[in-house]
Design an enzyme around this catalytic site. Structure first.
Site, PDB file in Angstrom:
ATOM      1  N   GLY A 136      32.872  39.395  42.045  1.00 47.59           N
ATOM      2  CA  GLY A 136      33.657  38.783  43.127  1.00 47.59           C
ATOM      3  C   GLY A 136      33.312  39.432  44.459  1.00 47.59           C
TER       4      GLY A 136
ATOM      5  N   ASP B 145      33.443  46.841  37.965  1.00 46.11           N
ATOM      6  CA  ASP B 145      33.005  47.444  36.706  1.00 46.11           C
ATOM      7  C   ASP B 145      31.851  46.694  36.032  1.00 46.11           C
ATOM      8  OD1 ASP B 145      34.675  45.352  36.103  1.00 46.11           O
ATOM      9  OD2 ASP B 145      35.942  46.462  34.696  1.00 46.11           O
TER      10      ASP B 145
ATOM     11  N   THR C 207      35.265  45.765  45.699  1.00 43.04           N
ATOM     12  CA  THR C 207      36.152  44.763  45.096  1.00 43.04           C
ATOM     13  C   THR C 207      37.499  44.854  45.783  1.00 43.04           C
ATOM     14  OG1 THR C 207      37.498  44.215  43.151  1.00 43.04           O
ATOM     15  CG2 THR C 207      36.542  46.404  43.161  1.00 43.04           C
TER      16      THR C 207
ATOM     17  N   ASP D 238      40.497  48.344  41.493  1.00 44.26           N
ATOM     18  CA  ASP D 238      40.750  48.645  40.081  1.00 44.26           C
ATOM     19  C   ASP D 238      39.673  49.520  39.440  1.00 44.26           C
ATOM     20  OD1 ASP D 238      38.792  46.716  40.179  1.00 44.26           O
ATOM     21  OD2 ASP D 238      39.601  45.492  38.565  1.00 44.26           O
TER      22      ASP D 238
ATOM     23  N   ARG E 217      43.357  40.881  39.799  1.00 41.59           N
ATOM     24  CA  ARG E 217      42.985  40.783  38.383  1.00 41.59           C
ATOM     25  C   ARG E 217      44.057  41.457  37.539  1.00 41.59           C
ATOM     26  NH1 ARG E 217      38.117  39.051  36.476  1.00 41.59           N
ATOM     27  NH2 ARG E 217      37.107  39.389  38.456  1.00 41.59           N
TER      28      ARG E 217
HETATM   29  O1  F6P Z   1      37.814  40.686  41.320  1.00 45.30           O
HETATM   30  C1  F6P Z   1      38.150  39.985  42.459  1.00 45.30           C
HETATM   31  C2  F6P Z   1      38.963  38.769  42.126  1.00 45.30           C
HETATM   32  O2  F6P Z   1      39.265  38.094  43.335  1.00 45.30           O
HETATM   33  C3  F6P Z   1      40.240  39.014  41.331  1.00 45.30           C
HETATM   34  O3  F6P Z   1      41.278  39.475  42.137  1.00 45.30           O
HETATM   35  C4  F6P Z   1      40.486  37.670  40.734  1.00 45.30           C
HETATM   36  O4  F6P Z   1      41.215  37.800  39.523  1.00 45.30           O
HETATM   37  C5  F6P Z   1      39.088  37.156  40.449  1.00 45.30           C
HETATM   38  O5  F6P Z   1      38.208  37.896  41.295  1.00 45.30           O
HETATM   39  C6  F6P Z   1      38.883  35.700  40.717  1.00 45.30           C
HETATM   40  O6  F6P Z   1      37.608  35.363  40.284  1.00 45.30           O
HETATM   41  P1  F6P Z   1      36.835  34.042  40.700  1.00 45.30           P
HETATM   42  O7  F6P Z   1      36.354  34.231  42.113  1.00 45.30           O
HETATM   43  O8  F6P Z   1      35.716  33.960  39.735  1.00 45.30           O
HETATM   44  O9  F6P Z   1      37.809  32.925  40.624  1.00 45.30           O
END
Ligand code: F6P
Length: 356
Positions: A16, A108, A130, A134, A176
């Site tokens: 992300g 991670d 991120t 986390d 997350r």
């Molecule tokens: O890890 C960053 C994050 O924005 C989290 O907070 C969230 O759960 C996830 O990525 C969303 O992922 P995606 O962009 O694949 O929908």
């Protein structure tokens, strides 16, 4: 052993995206070029390494990107890279383009990729980027501060309309499985309640407080919910608040809005320092580490340690996970987990005391 001579390094961002990733790309590029090392950008994370999407980076390429949101090198989550075949393609690309080492920005999943490459002979260093914060081994990740500031701005706007209509607003925030964003923004927004995974949620105390504050004349309320509790949680809680307290309530999910935007000072400065440190270490023969901020010091932590202490904190340890660590390392892991738990307990107590 003779120290490896680095002529060219690669940078990638993966997973992300997070505000401040572009600032890291600038920092790494300028730091490497200042040390006489060429830099290439790997586009779209590990997929770019597999697909040979590689571009040279000059100081001029990155000179205007420090304030850019998203990531200048684009990002993706790459399934193919999880398998040996994909990894071998990535290694072949490194050979073909004479990439001597890689700085990988992400969370991670990104670090797992970096460690896989490091043990197969391509030295890699991770930088935590991120919004979720986390990564247990570091106090701060790049992007966390910007995302929280965005949430606070959104929350203040929601407060305006909630005040006009005498409503309670329940806002679900990203993170997350981690509640860092939820608890910090909850305090900053004067939330009357925060629900997160790391501490038990005292729902009855929340209802009581809303009823009491309404009797005293308070018109608007804010409740923050961590996304890790699941998609149904926030909406169900919103209905329950309305039923149990009589306060009209609305549910809001800003979602990906908080992943964009220009990075804050804190994220830019962390990006600058961590990027420079990563290059310095890489060129000095260090690899398979993630750059961490611990008690205002920038330190390098073994990636395996960082990944396992994360699992320890999240109670997700698997059989044999701890076998490779010394007694001293295990002690420090436990102490770090205790520190993080104490943080959440203290913050939750503070929120319960001062939030209204
Ligand atoms: O890890 C960053 C994050 O924005 C989290 O907070 C969230 O759960 C996830 O990525 C969303 O992922 P995606 O962009 O694949 O929908």
């Amino acid at each position: 052993m003779e120290k490896k001579k680095f002529r060219k390094i690669g940078i990638l961002s993966s997973g992300g995206d997070a505000p401040g990733m572009s600032a890291v790309i600038k920092s790494v590029t300028c730091s490497a070029i200042a040390r006489g090392v060429e830099v290439v950008g790997i586009i779209g994370g590990y997929a770019g390494l597999i697909n040979e999407d590689i571009r040279p980076l000059s100081i001029m390429d990155v000179s205007g990107i420090i304030a850019q949101g998203g990531t200048y090198l684009k990002s993706a989550r790459c399934n193919e890279f999880k398998y040996e075949e994909g990894m071998q393609k990535a290694i072949a690309t490194c050979k073909k383009f004479d990439i001597d080492g890689i700085v990988a920005i992400g969370g991670d999943g990104t670090f797992r990729g970096a460690t896989d490459l490091s043990i197969r002979g391509v030295p890699c260093i991770g930088i935590p980027g991120t919004i979720d914060n986390d990564i247990t081994a570091t106090d701060y990740t790049i992007g966390y501060d910007t995302a929280m500031n965005t949430i606070v701005r959104i929350g203040d706007q929601l407060r305006d309309t909630s005040e006009s209509h005498a409503r309670c607003c329940v806002m679900e925030v990203m993170g997350r499985d981690a509640g860092y964003i939820a608890i910090e923004t909850g305090i900053a927004l004067n939330a009357v309640g925060v629900a997160l995974i790391e501490t038990p949620f005292d729902k009855e105390a929340l209802f009581e407080k809303i009823i009491k504050m309404r009797e005293l004349g308070q018109r608007s309320f804010m409740v923050i919910v961590a996304e890790g509790l699941g998609t149904e949680f926030g909406e169900a809680l919103t209905k329950e608040i309305e039923e149990r307290t009589g306060v009209e309530s609305r549910f809001v999910r800003p979602a990906h809005i908080v992943r964009g935007g220009t990075p804050t000072l804190r994220d830019r400065s962390l990006a600058g320092v961590m990027g420079d440190k990563a290059v310095d270490l890489l060129l000095n023969g260090v690899s398979d580490v993630v750059i961490c901020s611990r008690k205002n010091q920038i330190v390098a932590t073994d990636i395996k340690y960082a990944l396992i202490v994360d699992r320890m904190f999240k109670n997700k340890l698997k059989d044999g996970d701890l076998d490779a660590f010394s007694a001293e390392e295990l002690e420090s892991m436990k102490a770090l987990c205790e520190e993080r738990r104490a943080y959440f307990n203290d913050m939750y107590d503070i929120m319960k005391t001062i939030g209204c």
